[in-house]
Design a protein around this motif. Structure first.
Motif, PDB file in Angstrom:
ATOM      1  N   ALA A  76      38.743  58.102  63.180  1.00 30.11           N
ATOM      2  CA  ALA A  76      39.435  56.910  63.046  1.00 30.11           C
ATOM      3  C   ALA A  76      40.868  57.023  62.866  1.00 30.11           C
ATOM      4  O   ALA A  76      41.733  58.104  63.235  1.00 30.11           O
ATOM      5  N   PHE A  77      41.306  55.535  63.403  1.00 28.86           N
ATOM      6  CA  PHE A  77      43.195  55.193  64.199  1.00 28.86           C
ATOM      7  C   PHE A  77      43.592  54.769  62.930  1.00 28.86           C
ATOM      8  O   PHE A  77      42.776  53.415  62.366  1.00 28.86           O
ATOM      9  N   ALA A  78      44.610  54.539  62.647  1.00 30.88           N
ATOM     10  CA  ALA A  78      45.103  53.289  61.677  1.00 30.88           C
ATOM     11  C   ALA A  78      46.330  52.532  62.593  1.00 30.88           C
ATOM     12  O   ALA A  78      47.373  53.193  63.244  1.00 30.88           O
ATOM     13  N   GLY A  79      46.125  50.832  62.830  1.00 28.83           N
ATOM     14  CA  GLY A  79      47.543  50.519  63.262  1.00 28.83           C
ATOM     15  C   GLY A  79      46.855  49.422  63.873  1.00 28.83           C
ATOM     16  O   GLY A  79      45.254  48.801  63.598  1.00 28.83           O
ATOM     17  N   ASP A  80      47.460  48.591  65.042  1.00 30.23           N
ATOM     18  CA  ASP A  80      47.458  48.148  65.539  1.00 30.23           C
ATOM     19  C   ASP A  80      46.513  48.434  67.357  1.00 30.23           C
ATOM     20  O   ASP A  80      46.856  49.672  67.653  1.00 30.23           O
ATOM     21  N   ALA A  81      45.562  47.587  68.685  1.00 27.96           N
ATOM     22  CA  ALA A  81      45.316  47.427  69.429  1.00 27.96           C
ATOM     23  C   ALA A  81      44.936  47.088  70.415  1.00 27.96           C
ATOM     24  O   ALA A  81      45.408  45.370  69.757  1.00 27.96           O
ATOM     25  N   VAL A  82      45.464  46.804  71.249  1.00 30.69           N
ATOM     26  CA  VAL A  82      45.565  45.604  72.285  1.00 30.69           C
ATOM     27  C   VAL A  82      44.401  46.620  74.032  1.00 30.69           C
ATOM     28  O   VAL A  82      44.455  47.087  74.092  1.00 30.69           O
ATOM     29  N   PHE A  83      43.695  45.288  73.653  1.00 27.71           N
ATOM     30  CA  PHE A  83      42.515  45.823  74.326  1.00 27.71           C
ATOM     31  C   PHE A  83      42.748  44.851  75.460  1.00 27.71           C
ATOM     32  O   PHE A  83      41.991  45.601  76.561  1.00 27.71           O
ATOM     33  N   VAL A  84      42.712  43.820  76.193  1.00 24.28           N
ATOM     34  CA  VAL A  84      43.238  42.596  76.980  1.00 24.28           C
ATOM     35  C   VAL A  84      44.445  42.106  76.593  1.00 24.28           C
ATOM     36  O   VAL A  84      45.072  41.953  75.982  1.00 24.28           O
ATOM     37  N   ASN A  85      45.768  42.689  78.092  1.00 16.87           N
ATOM     38  CA  ASN A  85      47.079  42.392  77.751  1.00 16.87           C
ATOM     39  C   ASN A  85      47.413  41.483  78.571  1.00 16.87           C
ATOM     40  O   ASN A  85      47.260  42.619  79.973  1.00 16.87           O
ATOM     41  N   SER A  86      47.352  40.235  78.564  1.00 10.09           N
ATOM     42  CA  SER A  86      48.239  39.274  80.122  1.00 10.09           C
ATOM     43  C   SER A  86      46.905  38.964  81.120  1.00 10.09           C
ATOM     44  O   SER A  86      46.413  39.254  82.459  1.00 10.09           O
ATOM     45  N   GLY A  87      45.695  39.271  80.818  1.00  5.49           N
ATOM     46  CA  GLY A  87      44.411  39.486  81.545  1.00  5.49           C
ATOM     47  C   GLY A  87      44.329  40.787  81.488  1.00  5.49           C
ATOM     48  O   GLY A  87      42.987  41.302  82.984  1.00  5.49           O
ATOM     49  N   GLN A  88      45.038  42.234  81.796  1.00  4.93           N
ATOM     50  CA  GLN A  88      44.494  43.124  82.141  1.00  4.93           C
ATOM     51  C   GLN A  88      43.791  43.668  81.010  1.00  4.93           C
ATOM     52  O   GLN A  88      43.815  44.226  79.707  1.00  4.93           O
ATOM     53  N   PRO A  89      42.607  44.586  81.340  1.00  6.64           N
ATOM     54  CA  PRO A  89      42.061  44.959  80.168  1.00  6.64           C
ATOM     55  C   PRO A  89      42.664  46.253  80.328  1.00  6.64           C
ATOM     56  O   PRO A  89      43.470  47.692  81.002  1.00  6.64           O
TER      57      PRO A  89
END
Length: 519
Positions: A17-30
């Motif tokens: 488990a992790f808490a917080g935010d995640a970015v999966f794709v950023n400005s079209g970049q995986p």
């Protein structure tokens, strides 16, 4: 199925488990994604996915509690494409057949949701969120569907192009993030294009008394079709499926079709029996069904007494296992069983199916049973099911009864089931199992443990394996603790294209699945 492979799958799982935010794709970049099917490619316009079996998921799951997932994308080739937002095994569809939005799957049920709110090539902002025990899906500021969901359930969110083309520029999540389980390890047993075969299909697998795994399949020499030059093959593993021998030919009848393996191990003698079917390679199913072939489908039996190293010449057993007005015929495909308890203990039970031509105006498929009470010396025809049943698998219940799970043509997307109290001589009324939502496809069922079995921790466990939903993809395993009455445990095995399968309990207690992958 030119690129299909039959692969042995060992199931493992882990999560952190992790808490917080995640970015999966950023400005079209995986940045942190999981994919199945064909790759998603980075382009100057975004992360691009297309095709039918491809899915893009966040690199982490959403764990217990509230969460929000946001996706920014454009969709082309949208019209009636069935492009969807994926939420676990359920889907919100941007536009399906008939030009309407839709929802399907366990969370939403099947719903039509009206005219699409997304236009071809326009920007899409999609949000999937959970607050307490309610899931919400919205697009471009409009709430489109809500559904109840446990606040404790882990959730995967993603995108499925399904005939459209998606360009994803943003994909992010906030909440209690959970590491996704590592994909179970795969070992390729038969690979199309290798070993002289164009395609390998129709898997079956058993464990011998010595603990050797025997994996069977059809080696289709000249194409992917069900007719033509097709050989019966076997590969052996003596290390719990980690490595495999080169395939050995069990039966090659020149240019004819030898297929539909349904092996069973006689635990009393150690003999491995291999029911199969045969037809002229020039005869297709339509010819056989129409009565235009020189011969109907015939039933054959081979056996091995040396742990699958060598095999007897197949012997025709049609005289005692098929009726004259049957034309098409298939054993299994997938493993047969030996009963271990009850008045028919020791009986070898083979699931099979046929086409019934007793009425020339109708030609339905029916499942049936073949059995032997003398350790394979002779084989008899058992019970015959009602029409709209086809390929099937059998499992022994705790009292020695037989549960048969059948491919169904009832048009409900559910497995047809029936119970025999006399070892397959007759069956109670057929029913459709509402928990087993499967396509029109072969599936498999396996007794993992009895409640009174050694090492079973006093639990009865039956496993069922099939693609889940409407198409031949999204392979799942279900588990029942109450003799197949309910199926409370469901585990996704593979998101991508997957079809015929066969479960096996490995000698070390793990579970294997030999299945057709990425065909």
């Amino acid at each position: 199925m030119r690129n299909s492979r039959s692969s042995l799958l060992i199931l493992l799982a882990a999560s952190t488990a992790f808490a917080g935010d995640a970015v999966f794709v950023n400005s079209g970049q995986p940045a942190d994604v999981r994919t199945s099917g064909a790759p998603w490619n980075h382009t100057e316009h975004g992360l691009r996915g297309s095709g039918t079996g491809n899915v893009l998921l966040g690199g982490k799951r959403l764990g217990p509690g509230d969460f929000t997932v946001t996706m920014d994308l454009t969709i082309t080739n949208l019209a009636e494409s069935a492009a969807t937002i994926v939420v676990n095994q359920s889907h919100f569809g941007f536009e399906g057949q008939g030009g309407e939005m839709f929802a399907e799957g366990p969370l939403f049920g099947r719903q039509n949701l009206g005219k699409p709110v997304v236009k071809e090539g326009s920007k899409v902002n999609a949000i999937v969120s959970r607050q307490q025990d309610e899931l919400t899906v919205g697009v471009n500021g409009r709430t489109l569907i809500k559904a109840p969901i446990s606040s404790r359930a882990q959730v995967d969110v993603g995108l499925r192009p399904w005939r459209s083309t998606m360009l994803v520029t943003g994909f992010r999540a906030s909440g209690n993030l959970v590491a996704a389980p590592e994909p179970p390890p795969h070992v390729t047993v038969f690979k199309s294009g290798a070993g002289g075969a164009h395609t390998y299909r129709i898997p079956a697998i058993v464990v011998t008394k010595k603990g050797t795994l025997l994996a069977f399949c059809e080696g289709r020499r000249s194409g992917r079709g069900d007719a033509g030059d097709i050989d019966m093959l076997v590969s052996r593993s003596t290390d719990n499926g980690q490595t495999w021998s080169k395939p050995v030919i069990v039966w090659d009848d020149e240019g004819n079709t030898c297929g539909n393996p349904a092996p069973v191990v006689d635990q009393s003698t150690g003999t491995i029996w291999l029911p199969m079917t045969w037809n002229l390679g020039s005869d297709h199913e339509r010819d056989i069904m129409a009565g235009k072939s020189q011969f109907p489908r015939e039933v054959y039996m081979a056996h091995s007494k040396d742990d699958g190293l060598t095999w007897s010449t197949p012997v025709r057993i049609s005289n005692t296992t098929r009726k004259d007005h049957w034309r098409w015929y298939a054993t299994g495909p997938g493993n047969s069983i030996q009963l271990t308890r009850g008045p028919h203990k020791g009986r070898l039970v083979v699931p099979a199916n046929h086409s019934d031509h007793s009425d020339e105006s109708q030609h339905p498929y029916r499942s049936h049973i073949v059995y032997s009470d003398d350790h394979g010396k002779t084989w008899q025809l058992g019970a015959i099911h009602e029409e709209k049943t086809n390929e099937s698998a059998v499992v022994e219940l705790s009292d020695g009864s037989v549960l048969q799970a059948m491919r169904s043509y009832h048009g409900k997307g559910l497995r047809a089931m029936a119970v025999s109290r006399d070892g397959g001589g007759s069956f109670e009324d057929l029913y459709l199992d509402n928990a087993l939502n499967t396509p029109v496809c072969q599936a498999n069922i396996l007794r993992y443990s009895f409640a009174d079995g050694e090492g079973s921790r006093e639990k009865s466990r039956i496993l069922f394996c099939s693609p889940r939903g409407g198409g031949r993809s999204n392979l799942h395993v279900w588990m029942s603790y109450d003799e197949g009455r309910t199926w409370p445990v469901i585990r996704q095995i593979y998101e991508g294209k997957s079809a015929y399968s066969n479960l096996v309990r490995l000698p070390d207690g793990r579970i294997g699945v030999l299945y057709e992958k990425d065909g």
